[in-house]
Design a protein around this motif. Structure first.
Motif, PDB file in Angstrom:
ATOM      1  N   TYR A  40       1.236  38.028  25.973  1.00  0.00           N
ATOM      2  CA  TYR A  40       2.003  38.029  24.720  1.00  0.00           C
ATOM      3  C   TYR A  40       2.364  39.454  24.315  1.00  0.00           C
ATOM      4  CZ  TYR A  40       3.078  37.613  19.775  1.00  0.00           C
ATOM      5  OH  TYR A  40       3.676  37.715  18.561  1.00  0.00           O
ATOM      6  N   LEU A  41       1.413  40.364  24.391  1.00  0.00           N
ATOM      7  CA  LEU A  41       1.680  41.756  24.027  1.00  0.00           C
ATOM      8  C   LEU A  41       2.722  42.387  24.944  1.00  0.00           C
ATOM      9  CD1 LEU A  41      -1.899  43.029  23.145  1.00  0.00           C
ATOM     10  CD2 LEU A  41      -0.012  42.569  21.593  1.00  0.00           C
ATOM     11  N   VAL A  42       2.660  42.083  26.236  1.00  0.00           N
ATOM     12  CA  VAL A  42       3.651  42.604  27.177  1.00  0.00           C
ATOM     13  C   VAL A  42       5.032  42.043  26.850  1.00  0.00           C
ATOM     14  CG1 VAL A  42       4.383  42.543  29.605  1.00  0.00           C
ATOM     15  CG2 VAL A  42       2.010  43.065  29.024  1.00  0.00           C
ATOM     16  N   LEU A  43       5.116  40.746  26.544  1.00  0.00           N
ATOM     17  CA  LEU A  43       6.392  40.133  26.200  1.00  0.00           C
ATOM     18  C   LEU A  43       6.977  40.752  24.935  1.00  0.00           C
ATOM     19  CD1 LEU A  43       8.492  37.878  26.712  1.00  0.00           C
ATOM     20  CD2 LEU A  43       7.095  36.422  25.243  1.00  0.00           C
ATOM     21  N   VAL A  44       6.147  40.981  23.929  1.00  0.00           N
ATOM     22  CA  VAL A  44       6.624  41.594  22.694  1.00  0.00           C
ATOM     23  C   VAL A  44       7.124  43.008  22.955  1.00  0.00           C
ATOM     24  CG1 VAL A  44       5.864  42.477  20.454  1.00  0.00           C
ATOM     25  CG2 VAL A  44       5.251  40.172  21.149  1.00  0.00           C
ATOM     26  N   GLN A  45       6.422  43.761  23.786  1.00  0.00           N
ATOM     27  CA  GLN A  45       6.858  45.123  24.103  1.00  0.00           C
ATOM     28  C   GLN A  45       8.190  45.125  24.857  1.00  0.00           C
ATOM     29  OE1 GLN A  45       5.612  48.056  23.130  1.00  0.00           O
ATOM     30  NE2 GLN A  45       4.224  46.857  21.875  1.00  0.00           N
ATOM     31  N   ILE A  46       8.362  44.188  25.764  1.00  0.00           N
ATOM     32  CA  ILE A  46       9.625  44.093  26.513  1.00  0.00           C
ATOM     33  C   ILE A  46      10.774  43.749  25.564  1.00  0.00           C
ATOM     34  CG2 ILE A  46      10.882  42.710  28.224  1.00  0.00           C
ATOM     35  CD1 ILE A  46       8.245  42.572  29.805  1.00  0.00           C
ATOM     36  N   LEU A  47      10.552  42.784  24.674  1.00  0.00           N
ATOM     37  CA  LEU A  47      11.598  42.404  23.737  1.00  0.00           C
ATOM     38  C   LEU A  47      11.891  43.527  22.746  1.00  0.00           C
ATOM     39  CD1 LEU A  47      10.651  38.694  23.015  1.00  0.00           C
ATOM     40  CD2 LEU A  47      12.489  39.549  24.453  1.00  0.00           C
ATOM     41  N   ASP A  48      10.879  44.273  22.356  1.00  0.00           N
ATOM     42  CA  ASP A  48      11.066  45.371  21.417  1.00  0.00           C
ATOM     43  C   ASP A  48      11.758  46.555  22.091  1.00  0.00           C
ATOM     44  OD1 ASP A  48      10.787  46.507  18.859  1.00  0.00           O
ATOM     45  OD2 ASP A  48       9.060  47.669  19.548  1.00  0.00           O
ATOM     46  N   PHE A  49      11.568  46.709  23.366  1.00  0.00           N
ATOM     47  CA  PHE A  49      12.152  47.821  24.119  1.00  0.00           C
ATOM     48  C   PHE A  49      13.675  47.704  24.202  1.00  0.00           C
ATOM     49  CE2 PHE A  49      13.366  49.786  28.228  1.00  0.00           C
ATOM     50  CZ  PHE A  49      12.991  51.086  27.944  1.00  0.00           C
ATOM     51  N   ARG A  50      14.204  46.493  24.063  1.00  0.00           N
ATOM     52  CA  ARG A  50      15.641  46.268  24.196  1.00  0.00           C
ATOM     53  C   ARG A  50      16.443  46.891  23.067  1.00  0.00           C
ATOM     54  NH1 ARG A  50      16.870  40.181  24.992  1.00  0.00           N
ATOM     55  NH2 ARG A  50      15.927  40.143  22.944  1.00  0.00           N
ATOM     56  N   GLY A  51      15.819  47.228  21.973  1.00  0.00           N
ATOM     57  CA  GLY A  51      16.525  47.861  20.858  1.00  0.00           C
ATOM     58  C   GLY A  51      16.665  46.915  19.689  1.00  0.00           C
ATOM     59  N   GLU A  52      17.448  47.364  18.728  1.00  0.00           N
ATOM     60  CA  GLU A  52      17.630  46.594  17.508  1.00  0.00           C
ATOM     61  C   GLU A  52      18.448  45.345  17.790  1.00  0.00           C
ATOM     62  OE1 GLU A  52      19.503  47.215  13.054  1.00  0.00           O
ATOM     63  OE2 GLU A  52      19.270  48.910  14.390  1.00  0.00           O
ATOM     64  N   MET A  53      18.052  44.249  17.178  1.00  0.00           N
ATOM     65  CA  MET A  53      18.775  42.993  17.360  1.00  0.00           C
ATOM     66  C   MET A  53      19.947  42.961  16.383  1.00  0.00           C
ATOM     67  SD  MET A  53      15.649  40.313  17.847  1.00  0.00           S
ATOM     68  CE  MET A  53      16.746  38.951  18.023  1.00  0.00           C
ATOM     69  N   VAL A  54      21.159  42.970  16.935  1.00  0.00           N
ATOM     70  CA  VAL A  54      22.374  42.956  16.127  1.00  0.00           C
ATOM     71  C   VAL A  54      23.096  41.654  16.417  1.00  0.00           C
ATOM     72  CG1 VAL A  54      24.541  44.156  15.674  1.00  0.00           C
ATOM     73  CG2 VAL A  54      22.491  45.452  16.296  1.00  0.00           C
ATOM     74  N   PRO A  55      23.507  40.919  15.389  1.00  0.00           N
ATOM     75  CA  PRO A  55      24.225  39.670  15.648  1.00  0.00           C
ATOM     76  C   PRO A  55      25.600  39.924  16.256  1.00  0.00           C
ATOM     77  CG  PRO A  55      24.171  40.139  13.293  1.00  0.00           C
ATOM     78  CD  PRO A  55      23.308  41.162  13.968  1.00  0.00           C
ATOM     79  N   ALA A  56      26.093  38.946  16.977  1.00  0.00           N
ATOM     80  CA  ALA A  56      27.403  39.070  17.610  1.00  0.00           C
ATOM     81  C   ALA A  56      28.484  39.107  16.538  1.00  0.00           C
ATOM     82  CB  ALA A  56      27.642  37.898  18.550  1.00  0.00           C
ATOM     83  N   PRO A  57      29.536  39.886  16.747  1.00  0.00           N
ATOM     84  CA  PRO A  57      30.627  39.920  15.762  1.00  0.00           C
ATOM     85  C   PRO A  57      31.357  38.582  15.722  1.00  0.00           C
ATOM     86  CG  PRO A  57      31.062  41.416  17.602  1.00  0.00           C
ATOM     87  CD  PRO A  57      29.723  40.819  17.817  1.00  0.00           C
TER      88      PRO A  57
END
Length: 79
Positions: A40-57
């Motif tokens: 779980y911690l590895v998955l959270v780090q991978i998802l957090d590494f991708r950057g800020e979550m911005v919605p699609a225009p």
């Protein structure tokens, strides 16, 4: 007197086996829990590494154009 101690031997052996199997189950369960926590911690780090979550225009989806056209009345069949 010697025979009395022998009668309790199967009970003592059975109790020891039950305690050992209980310890094995506890160790296996704990190991699974630790593996899931680390995953779980590895998955959270991978998802957090991708950057800020911005919605699609909205413009890229073509949805805004249809909503604007409906609001202006140009797509209504009776206009």
């Amino acid at each position: 007197m010697v025979g009395l101690g022998e009668n309790n031997l199967p009970t003592k052996i059975g109790a020891k086996l039950t305690m050992d199997s209980g310890k094995i189950v506890a160790i296996v369960t704990g190991a699974i829990s630790i593996i899931l926590a680390v995953a779980y911690l590895v998955l959270v780090q991978i998802l957090d590494f991708r950057g800020e979550m911005v919605p699609a225009p909205m413009e890229t989806m073509g949805l805004l154009t249809h909503i604007t056209a409906i609001a202006n009345g140009s797509l209504l069949p009776f206009s």
